[in-house]
Design a protein around this motif. Structure first.
Motif, PDB file in Angstrom:
ATOM      1  N   VAL A  20      28.286  36.699  32.577  1.00 50.92           N
ATOM      2  CA  VAL A  20      29.453  37.576  32.627  1.00 50.92           C
ATOM      3  C   VAL A  20      30.188  37.396  31.296  1.00 50.92           C
ATOM      4  O   VAL A  20      30.600  36.286  30.955  1.00 50.92           O
ATOM      5  N   VAL A  21      30.314  38.477  30.523  1.00 52.67           N
ATOM      6  CA  VAL A  21      30.997  38.410  29.231  1.00 52.67           C
ATOM      7  C   VAL A  21      32.500  38.558  29.442  1.00 52.67           C
ATOM      8  O   VAL A  21      33.286  37.722  29.002  1.00 52.67           O
ATOM      9  N   THR A  22      32.899  39.623  30.109  1.00 53.15           N
ATOM     10  CA  THR A  22      34.316  39.868  30.355  1.00 53.15           C
ATOM     11  C   THR A  22      34.499  40.828  31.518  1.00 53.15           C
ATOM     12  O   THR A  22      33.594  41.600  31.843  1.00 53.15           O
ATOM     13  N   TRP A  23      35.643  40.755  32.147  1.00 49.82           N
ATOM     14  CA  TRP A  23      36.044  41.724  33.149  1.00 49.82           C
ATOM     15  C   TRP A  23      37.044  42.666  32.481  1.00 49.82           C
ATOM     16  O   TRP A  23      37.966  42.206  31.798  1.00 49.82           O
ATOM     17  N   ILE A  24      36.861  43.943  32.644  1.00 55.07           N
ATOM     18  CA  ILE A  24      37.756  44.937  32.053  1.00 55.07           C
ATOM     19  C   ILE A  24      39.068  44.978  32.829  1.00 55.07           C
ATOM     20  O   ILE A  24      40.128  45.220  32.259  1.00 55.07           O
ATOM     21  N   TYR A  25      39.003  44.714  34.118  1.00 57.85           N
ATOM     22  CA  TYR A  25      40.188  44.682  34.981  1.00 57.85           C
ATOM     23  C   TYR A  25      40.460  43.250  35.418  1.00 57.85           C
ATOM     24  O   TYR A  25      39.552  42.436  35.496  1.00 57.85           O
ATOM     25  N   GLN A  26      41.709  42.980  35.751  1.00 62.54           N
ATOM     26  CA  GLN A  26      42.078  41.657  36.233  1.00 62.54           C
ATOM     27  C   GLN A  26      41.893  41.575  37.741  1.00 62.54           C
ATOM     28  O   GLN A  26      41.826  42.595  38.433  1.00 62.54           O
ATOM     29  N   GLY A  28      42.570  41.511  41.440  1.00 65.59           N
ATOM     30  CA  GLY A  28      43.593  42.199  42.220  1.00 65.59           C
ATOM     31  C   GLY A  28      43.884  43.614  41.764  1.00 65.59           C
ATOM     32  O   GLY A  28      44.632  44.340  42.421  1.00 65.59           O
ATOM     33  N   ALA A  29      43.291  44.046  40.651  1.00 66.09           N
ATOM     34  CA  ALA A  29      43.511  45.400  40.136  1.00 66.09           C
ATOM     35  C   ALA A  29      42.828  46.432  41.017  1.00 66.09           C
ATOM     36  O   ALA A  29      41.846  46.150  41.702  1.00 66.09           O
ATOM     37  N   THR A  30      43.339  47.644  40.973  1.00 64.29           N
ATOM     38  CA  THR A  30      42.718  48.761  41.670  1.00 64.29           C
ATOM     39  C   THR A  30      41.709  49.396  40.722  1.00 64.29           C
ATOM     40  O   THR A  30      42.042  49.711  39.573  1.00 64.29           O
ATOM     41  N   VAL A  31      40.477  49.562  41.191  1.00 68.56           N
ATOM     42  CA  VAL A  31      39.404  50.128  40.383  1.00 68.56           C
ATOM     43  C   VAL A  31      38.859  51.384  41.044  1.00 68.56           C
ATOM     44  O   VAL A  31      38.996  51.567  42.251  1.00 68.56           O
ATOM     45  N   ALA A  32      38.229  52.241  40.224  1.00 71.91           N
ATOM     46  CA  ALA A  32      37.664  53.498  40.725  1.00 71.91           C
ATOM     47  C   ALA A  32      36.139  53.427  40.690  1.00 71.91           C
ATOM     48  O   ALA A  32      35.551  52.911  39.736  1.00 71.91           O
ATOM     49  N   ALA A  33      35.511  53.961  41.713  1.00 68.67           N
ATOM     50  CA  ALA A  33      34.048  53.990  41.795  1.00 68.67           C
ATOM     51  C   ALA A  33      33.456  54.672  40.578  1.00 68.67           C
ATOM     52  O   ALA A  33      33.962  55.697  40.110  1.00 68.67           O
ATOM     53  N   GLY A  34      32.384  54.073  40.035  1.00 70.68           N
ATOM     54  CA  GLY A  34      31.683  54.649  38.909  1.00 70.68           C
ATOM     55  C   GLY A  34      32.275  54.336  37.555  1.00 70.68           C
ATOM     56  O   GLY A  34      31.695  54.675  36.528  1.00 70.68           O
ATOM     57  N   ARG A  35      33.424  53.663  37.522  1.00 74.20           N
ATOM     58  CA  ARG A  35      34.062  53.292  36.257  1.00 74.20           C
ATOM     59  C   ARG A  35      33.626  51.893  35.848  1.00 74.20           C
ATOM     60  O   ARG A  35      33.431  51.022  36.699  1.00 74.20           O
ATOM     61  N   PRO A  36      33.489  51.626  34.542  1.00 77.98           N
ATOM     62  CA  PRO A  36      33.131  50.276  34.091  1.00 77.98           C
ATOM     63  C   PRO A  36      34.192  49.255  34.500  1.00 77.98           C
ATOM     64  O   PRO A  36      35.390  49.527  34.376  1.00 77.98           O
ATOM     65  N   ILE A  37      33.732  48.110  35.004  1.00 79.42           N
ATOM     66  CA  ILE A  37      34.665  47.059  35.417  1.00 79.42           C
ATOM     67  C   ILE A  37      34.393  45.723  34.736  1.00 79.42           C
ATOM     68  O   ILE A  37      35.258  44.860  34.707  1.00 79.42           O
ATOM     69  N   ALA A  38      33.173  45.554  34.199  1.00 80.12           N
ATOM     70  CA  ALA A  38      32.824  44.283  33.558  1.00 80.12           C
ATOM     71  C   ALA A  38      31.718  44.509  32.544  1.00 80.12           C
ATOM     72  O   ALA A  38      31.036  45.541  32.562  1.00 80.12           O
ATOM     73  N   GLU A  39      31.560  43.523  31.652  1.00 82.22           N
ATOM     74  CA  GLU A  39      30.451  43.528  30.703  1.00 82.22           C
ATOM     75  C   GLU A  39      29.586  42.305  30.988  1.00 82.22           C
ATOM     76  O   GLU A  39      30.098  41.198  31.142  1.00 82.22           O
ATOM     77  N   ILE A  40      28.280  42.544  31.065  1.00 80.63           N
ATOM     78  CA  ILE A  40      27.306  41.518  31.414  1.00 80.63           C
ATOM     79  C   ILE A  40      26.281  41.426  30.279  1.00 80.63           C
ATOM     80  O   ILE A  40      25.836  42.445  29.768  1.00 80.63           O
ATOM     81  N   MET A  41      25.907  40.219  29.889  1.00 80.84           N
ATOM     82  CA  MET A  41      24.877  40.017  28.871  1.00 80.84           C
ATOM     83  C   MET A  41      23.572  39.675  29.582  1.00 80.84           C
ATOM     84  O   MET A  41      23.496  38.693  30.334  1.00 80.84           O
ATOM     85  N   THR A  58      38.247  41.811  43.579  1.00 83.32           N
ATOM     86  CA  THR A  58      38.300  40.352  43.658  1.00 83.32           C
ATOM     87  C   THR A  58      37.162  39.813  42.805  1.00 83.32           C
ATOM     88  O   THR A  58      35.989  40.115  43.062  1.00 83.32           O
ATOM     89  N   ILE A  59      37.502  39.043  41.770  1.00 83.30           N
ATOM     90  CA  ILE A  59      36.509  38.489  40.851  1.00 83.30           C
ATOM     91  C   ILE A  59      36.015  37.142  41.375  1.00 83.30           C
ATOM     92  O   ILE A  59      36.812  36.267  41.685  1.00 83.30           O
ATOM     93  N   LEU A  60      34.695  36.993  41.474  1.00 87.15           N
ATOM     94  CA  LEU A  60      34.091  35.735  41.930  1.00 87.15           C
ATOM     95  C   LEU A  60      33.434  34.960  40.788  1.00 87.15           C
ATOM     96  O   LEU A  60      33.381  33.737  40.827  1.00 87.15           O
ATOM     97  N   ALA A  61      32.914  35.669  39.789  1.00 90.29           N
ATOM     98  CA  ALA A  61      32.244  35.033  38.646  1.00 90.29           C
ATOM     99  C   ALA A  61      33.093  35.280  37.394  1.00 90.29           C
ATOM    100  O   ALA A  61      33.151  36.388  36.895  1.00 90.29           O
ATOM    101  N   VAL A  62      33.751  34.241  36.929  1.00 87.36           N
ATOM    102  CA  VAL A  62      34.630  34.360  35.763  1.00 87.36           C
ATOM    103  C   VAL A  62      33.799  34.512  34.485  1.00 87.36           C
ATOM    104  O   VAL A  62      32.606  34.213  34.477  1.00 87.36           O
ATOM    105  N   PRO A  63      34.420  34.977  33.378  1.00 89.41           N
ATOM    106  CA  PRO A  63      33.682  35.102  32.121  1.00 89.41           C
ATOM    107  C   PRO A  63      32.994  33.796  31.729  1.00 89.41           C
ATOM    108  O   PRO A  63      33.504  32.708  31.964  1.00 89.41           O
ATOM    109  N   GLU A  64      31.808  33.955  31.150  1.00 91.92           N
ATOM    110  CA  GLU A  64      30.927  32.879  30.706  1.00 91.92           C
ATOM    111  C   GLU A  64      30.164  32.208  31.842  1.00 91.92           C
ATOM    112  O   GLU A  64      29.449  31.239  31.627  1.00 91.92           O
ATOM    113  N   THR A  65      30.279  32.751  33.050  1.00 92.61           N
ATOM    114  CA  THR A  65      29.507  32.252  34.183  1.00 92.61           C
ATOM    115  C   THR A  65      28.079  32.773  34.089  1.00 92.61           C
ATOM    116  O   THR A  65      27.856  33.962  33.878  1.00 92.61           O
ATOM    117  N   VAL A  66      27.108  31.882  34.230  1.00 94.00           N
ATOM    118  CA  VAL A  66      25.703  32.286  34.292  1.00 94.00           C
ATOM    119  C   VAL A  66      25.441  32.800  35.701  1.00 94.00           C
ATOM    120  O   VAL A  66      25.781  32.143  36.686  1.00 94.00           O
TER     121      VAL A  66
END
Length: 79
Positions: A20-26, A28-41, A58-66
């Motif tokens: 997991v590189v980064t989450w675009i949203y924090q 608890g944020a409200t997200v929309a279906a089909g929109r980017p929410i994270a970047e994965i390497m 709800t984020i379970l895998a924080v950035p830099e998590t394998v």
């Protein structure tokens, strides 16, 4: 209803692990279906992970998590 967020199989290629590189949203944020929410390497390629549903993130895998195939990296609570 709760929807699990997993990296789609077609994004994995031959890899068994990604990061997991980064989450675009924090959390608890409200997200929309089909929109980017994270970047994965995966396999030295940085890919966007899109929301499978609309709702509260709800984020379970924080950035830099394998992460591995089929691992739940987050959840979306729908209305």
């Amino acid at each position: 209803m709760t929807v699990d967020i997993v990296v789609p199989q077609e994004m994995w290629g031959e890899s068994l692990e990604g990061v997991v590189v980064t989450w675009i949203y924090q959390n608890g944020a409200t997200v929309a279906a089909g929109r980017p929410i994270a970047e994965i390497m995966v396999e030295k390629a940085q890919l966007e992970l899109v929301a499978p549903a609309s709702g509260r993130l709800t984020i379970l895998a924080v950035p830099e998590t394998v992460i591995g195939r089929d691992q739940v990296v987050g959840r979306i609570e729908t209305a």
